[in-house]
Design a protein around this motif. Sequence first.
Motif, PDB file in Angstrom:
ATOM      1  N   ARG A  24       0.837  -1.204   0.000  1.00 56.33           N
ATOM      2  CA  ARG A  24       0.000   0.000   0.000  1.00 56.33           C
ATOM      3  C   ARG A  24       0.871   1.253   0.000  1.00 56.33           C
ATOM      4  NH1 ARG A  24      -4.483   0.098   4.508  1.00 56.33           N
ATOM      5  NH2 ARG A  24      -4.884   2.073   3.400  1.00 56.33           N
ATOM      6  N   ASN A  25       1.918   1.253   0.821  1.00 55.94           N
ATOM      7  CA  ASN A  25       2.832   2.398   0.826  1.00 55.94           C
ATOM      8  C   ASN A  25       3.524   2.561  -0.524  1.00 55.94           C
ATOM      9  OD1 ASN A  25       2.259   2.937   3.530  1.00 55.94           O
ATOM     10  ND2 ASN A  25       3.910   1.617   4.272  1.00 55.94           N
ATOM     11  N   MET A  26       3.933   1.446  -1.111  1.00 52.62           N
ATOM     12  CA  MET A  26       4.653   1.524  -2.385  1.00 52.62           C
ATOM     13  C   MET A  26       3.751   1.997  -3.516  1.00 52.62           C
ATOM     14  SD  MET A  26       7.062  -1.878  -2.203  1.00 52.62           S
ATOM     15  CE  MET A  26       7.929  -1.478  -3.709  1.00 52.62           C
ATOM     16  N   VAL A  27       2.496   1.528  -3.576  1.00 49.99           N
ATOM     17  CA  VAL A  27       1.615   1.954  -4.651  1.00 49.99           C
ATOM     18  C   VAL A  27       1.239   3.420  -4.483  1.00 49.99           C
ATOM     19  CG1 VAL A  27      -0.628   1.349  -3.625  1.00 49.99           C
ATOM     20  CG2 VAL A  27      -0.305   1.174  -6.094  1.00 49.99           C
ATOM     21  N   THR A  28       1.151   3.892  -3.254  1.00 51.53           N
ATOM     22  CA  THR A  28       0.895   5.316  -3.034  1.00 51.53           C
ATOM     23  C   THR A  28       2.061   6.156  -3.544  1.00 51.53           C
ATOM     24  OG1 THR A  28      -0.427   4.779  -1.069  1.00 51.53           O
ATOM     25  CG2 THR A  28       0.344   7.046  -1.285  1.00 51.53           C
ATOM     26  N   GLY A  68     -15.502   3.646  -7.814  1.00 53.94           N
ATOM     27  CA  GLY A  68     -14.061   3.510  -8.023  1.00 53.94           C
ATOM     28  C   GLY A  68     -13.256   4.217  -6.949  1.00 53.94           C
ATOM     29  N   ILE A  69     -13.708   5.388  -6.516  1.00 53.02           N
ATOM     30  CA  ILE A  69     -12.997   6.115  -5.457  1.00 53.02           C
ATOM     31  C   ILE A  69     -13.030   5.328  -4.156  1.00 53.02           C
ATOM     32  CG2 ILE A  69     -13.102   8.181  -4.002  1.00 53.02           C
ATOM     33  CD1 ILE A  69     -14.056   9.703  -6.523  1.00 53.02           C
ATOM     34  N   ARG A  70     -14.158   4.740  -3.844  1.00 56.77           N
ATOM     35  CA  ARG A  70     -14.270   3.980  -2.587  1.00 56.77           C
ATOM     36  C   ARG A  70     -13.398   2.728  -2.615  1.00 56.77           C
ATOM     37  NH1 ARG A  70     -20.867   4.465  -1.644  1.00 56.77           N
ATOM     38  NH2 ARG A  70     -20.830   6.643  -0.866  1.00 56.77           N
ATOM     39  N   LEU A  71     -13.279   2.107  -3.772  1.00 57.23           N
ATOM     40  CA  LEU A  71     -12.402   0.943  -3.873  1.00 57.23           C
ATOM     41  C   LEU A  71     -10.930   1.349  -3.752  1.00 57.23           C
ATOM     42  CD1 LEU A  71     -14.120  -1.022  -6.790  1.00 57.23           C
ATOM     43  CD2 LEU A  71     -14.113  -1.637  -4.379  1.00 57.23           C
ATOM     44  N   ALA A  72     -10.565   2.466  -4.367  1.00 57.83           N
ATOM     45  CA  ALA A  72      -9.171   2.906  -4.317  1.00 57.83           C
ATOM     46  C   ALA A  72      -8.785   3.419  -2.938  1.00 57.83           C
ATOM     47  CB  ALA A  72      -8.931   3.990  -5.367  1.00 57.83           C
ATOM     48  N   GLU A  73      -9.751   3.962  -2.198  1.00 59.95           N
ATOM     49  CA  GLU A  73      -9.454   4.469  -0.850  1.00 59.95           C
ATOM     50  C   GLU A  73      -8.999   3.368   0.087  1.00 59.95           C
ATOM     51  OE1 GLU A  73     -12.306   8.423  -0.252  1.00 59.95           O
ATOM     52  OE2 GLU A  73     -12.981   6.441   0.390  1.00 59.95           O
ATOM     53  N   ARG A  74      -9.367   2.132  -0.205  1.00 65.25           N
ATOM     54  CA  ARG A  74      -8.968   1.028   0.658  1.00 65.25           C
ATOM     55  C   ARG A  74      -7.466   0.729   0.551  1.00 65.25           C
ATOM     56  NH1 ARG A  74     -13.798  -3.296  -0.894  1.00 65.25           N
ATOM     57  NH2 ARG A  74     -15.563  -1.956  -0.279  1.00 65.25           N
ATOM     58  N   ILE A  75      -6.836   1.176  -0.530  1.00 64.18           N
ATOM     59  CA  ILE A  75      -5.418   0.871  -0.756  1.00 64.18           C
ATOM     60  C   ILE A  75      -4.561   2.126  -0.705  1.00 64.18           C
ATOM     61  CG2 ILE A  75      -3.776  -0.129  -2.397  1.00 64.18           C
ATOM     62  CD1 ILE A  75      -6.040  -1.916  -3.406  1.00 64.18           C
ATOM     63  N   VAL A  76      -4.969   3.176  -1.418  1.00 61.61           N
ATOM     64  CA  VAL A  76      -4.175   4.408  -1.463  1.00 61.61           C
ATOM     65  C   VAL A  76      -4.301   5.135  -0.128  1.00 61.61           C
ATOM     66  CG1 VAL A  76      -3.813   6.593  -2.672  1.00 61.61           C
ATOM     67  CG2 VAL A  76      -4.526   4.553  -3.939  1.00 61.61           C
ATOM     68  N   ARG A  77      -3.173   5.615   0.416  1.00 59.86           N
ATOM     69  CA  ARG A  77      -3.161   6.195   1.759  1.00 59.86           C
ATOM     70  C   ARG A  77      -3.301   7.711   1.739  1.00 59.86           C
ATOM     71  NH1 ARG A  77      -1.632   2.673   5.787  1.00 59.86           N
ATOM     72  NH2 ARG A  77      -0.661   0.729   5.145  1.00 59.86           N
ATOM     73  N   GLU A  78      -2.837   8.407   0.726  1.00 57.61           N
ATOM     74  CA  GLU A  78      -2.848   9.867   0.707  1.00 57.61           C
ATOM     75  C   GLU A  78      -3.958  10.380  -0.212  1.00 57.61           C
ATOM     76  OE1 GLU A  78       0.984  11.194  -0.467  1.00 57.61           O
ATOM     77  OE2 GLU A  78       2.015  10.310   1.250  1.00 57.61           O
ATOM     78  N   LYS A  79      -4.587  11.441   0.185  1.00 64.10           N
ATOM     79  CA  LYS A  79      -5.652  12.022  -0.619  1.00 64.10           C
ATOM     80  C   LYS A  79      -5.115  12.657  -1.895  1.00 64.10           C
ATOM     81  CE  LYS A  79      -8.938  12.914   3.122  1.00 64.10           C
ATOM     82  NZ  LYS A  79      -9.754  13.946   3.831  1.00 64.10           N
ATOM     83  N   ALA A  80      -3.902  13.215  -1.814  1.00 64.48           N
ATOM     84  CA  ALA A  80      -3.319  13.820  -3.020  1.00 64.48           C
ATOM     85  C   ALA A  80      -3.070  12.755  -4.090  1.00 64.48           C
ATOM     86  CB  ALA A  80      -2.017  14.541  -2.655  1.00 64.48           C
ATOM     87  N   SER A  81      -2.557  11.611  -3.653  1.00 67.19           N
ATOM     88  CA  SER A  81      -2.333  10.520  -4.605  1.00 67.19           C
ATOM     89  C   SER A  81      -3.649   9.997  -5.156  1.00 67.19           C
ATOM     90  CB  SER A  81      -1.556   9.392  -3.926  1.00 67.19           C
ATOM     91  OG  SER A  81      -0.291   9.828  -3.511  1.00 67.19           O
ATOM     92  N   LEU A  82      -4.680   9.935  -4.309  1.00 63.04           N
ATOM     93  CA  LEU A  82      -5.985   9.477  -4.770  1.00 63.04           C
ATOM     94  C   LEU A  82      -6.568  10.441  -5.796  1.00 63.04           C
ATOM     95  CD1 LEU A  82      -8.270   7.404  -4.464  1.00 63.04           C
ATOM     96  CD2 LEU A  82      -9.187   8.803  -2.610  1.00 63.04           C
ATOM     97  N   THR A  83      -6.427  11.735  -5.554  1.00 65.34           N
ATOM     98  CA  THR A  83      -6.912  12.732  -6.509  1.00 65.34           C
ATOM     99  C   THR A  83      -6.181  12.637  -7.848  1.00 65.34           C
ATOM    100  OG1 THR A  83      -7.425  14.215  -4.663  1.00 65.34           O
ATOM    101  CG2 THR A  83      -7.304  15.188  -6.858  1.00 65.34           C
ATOM    102  N   LYS A  84      -4.860  12.463  -7.787  1.00 68.53           N
ATOM    103  CA  LYS A  84      -4.090  12.310  -9.024  1.00 68.53           C
ATOM    104  C   LYS A  84      -4.498  11.047  -9.773  1.00 68.53           C
ATOM    105  CE  LYS A  84       0.627  11.998 -10.779  1.00 68.53           C
ATOM    106  NZ  LYS A  84       2.069  11.977 -10.453  1.00 68.53           N
ATOM    107  N   LEU A  85      -4.769   9.985  -9.033  1.00 69.73           N
ATOM    108  CA  LEU A  85      -5.193   8.739  -9.670  1.00 69.73           C
ATOM    109  C   LEU A  85      -6.490   8.915 -10.430  1.00 69.73           C
ATOM    110  CD1 LEU A  85      -4.953   5.610 -10.014  1.00 69.73           C
ATOM    111  CD2 LEU A  85      -6.194   5.417  -7.850  1.00 69.73           C
ATOM    112  N   MET A  86      -7.459   9.602  -9.838  1.00 71.92           N
ATOM    113  CA  MET A  86      -8.775   9.723 -10.455  1.00 71.92           C
ATOM    114  C   MET A  86      -8.827  10.796 -11.533  1.00 71.92           C
ATOM    115  SD  MET A  86     -10.213   7.287  -8.865  1.00 71.92           S
ATOM    116  CE  MET A  86     -11.835   7.473  -9.576  1.00 71.92           C
ATOM    117  N   GLU A  87      -8.036  11.860 -11.410  1.00 65.43           N
ATOM    118  CA  GLU A  87      -8.144  12.988 -12.332  1.00 65.43           C
ATOM    119  C   GLU A  87      -7.087  12.978 -13.434  1.00 65.43           C
ATOM    120  OE1 GLU A  87      -8.079  16.564 -10.100  1.00 65.43           O
ATOM    121  OE2 GLU A  87      -9.979  16.173  -9.062  1.00 65.43           O
ATOM    122  N   ILE A  88      -5.941  12.330 -13.209  1.00 60.75           N
ATOM    123  CA  ILE A  88      -4.858  12.372 -14.198  1.00 60.75           C
ATOM    124  C   ILE A  88      -4.601  10.988 -14.798  1.00 60.75           C
ATOM    125  CG2 ILE A  88      -2.414  12.859 -14.561  1.00 60.75           C
ATOM    126  CD1 ILE A  88      -2.624  14.986 -12.384  1.00 60.75           C
TER     127      ILE A  88
END
Length: 243
Positions: A23-27, A64-84
């Motif tokens: 989880r840390n590495m994928v973030t 998709g956001i709820r599924l990714a929140e279970r693995i990605v730890r930072e909100k900035a990384s989650l935002t980049k994942l969904m928007e970029i």
Amino acid sequence: MRKRHHQYRRLNRKPKHKRAMLRNMVTSLIKHERLVTTEAKAKELRHFADKMITYAKKRDKLHGIRLAERIVREKASLTKLMEILGPRYEQRGGGYTRVMKLAKRRLGDGAHMAIIEYVDRPGEVRAARPPTPLRLAAMREVLGTVGIKPITDGEIEELESEMGALKVDDEKEEEEATDGGDTGNEDALQAAEASEDSADDEADDTVQAADDLPSEETEDESESTDDPETKAEPDESESKKEN
């Protein structure tokens, strides 16, 4: 021994420790889009990284956001994942990450090192193969510049119907050829039988002629024995021998 259907690497860690590490590495991978780690960790991280892109490409963005929140730890990384990252790989069907092995090993334990990165990122050293829709669009543009028009769906259907008609005609011709071949074979068999009969007759004639020849020779011998001159000759020779 029980067979394992999914052969995941344990990485010399307990399951909870391993999941936390991944989880840390994928973030970090989502944040920097490129990581240098051991080869085993890079290959194991690839499953998580590809799964994150799949979550970002879902039509139901909230799910998709709820599924990714279970693995990605930072909100900035989650935002980049969904928007970029999600829109970047919208046309790509898979192969979002790349693992490249390094020649130099790690100091200390000598572990094999590798680089894992997302493809199509800005500043990448080796460009990835473009997705299929983009390749088809580029091909159509090139063909258009040459003057070749793309085939429409209606033309494809017409070609398929023509090909089906040609196949039917070929099958009919093959059936007719097989029927004609059968009749031709029968005629050939009859001709062969007739030639065999004639050959047998000729052989019988030659045998009879050969049988007649010895009879003539025997008649000549009998005639020669009946001739008195032939009989007198051996007497003269005998008398010469006695003298």
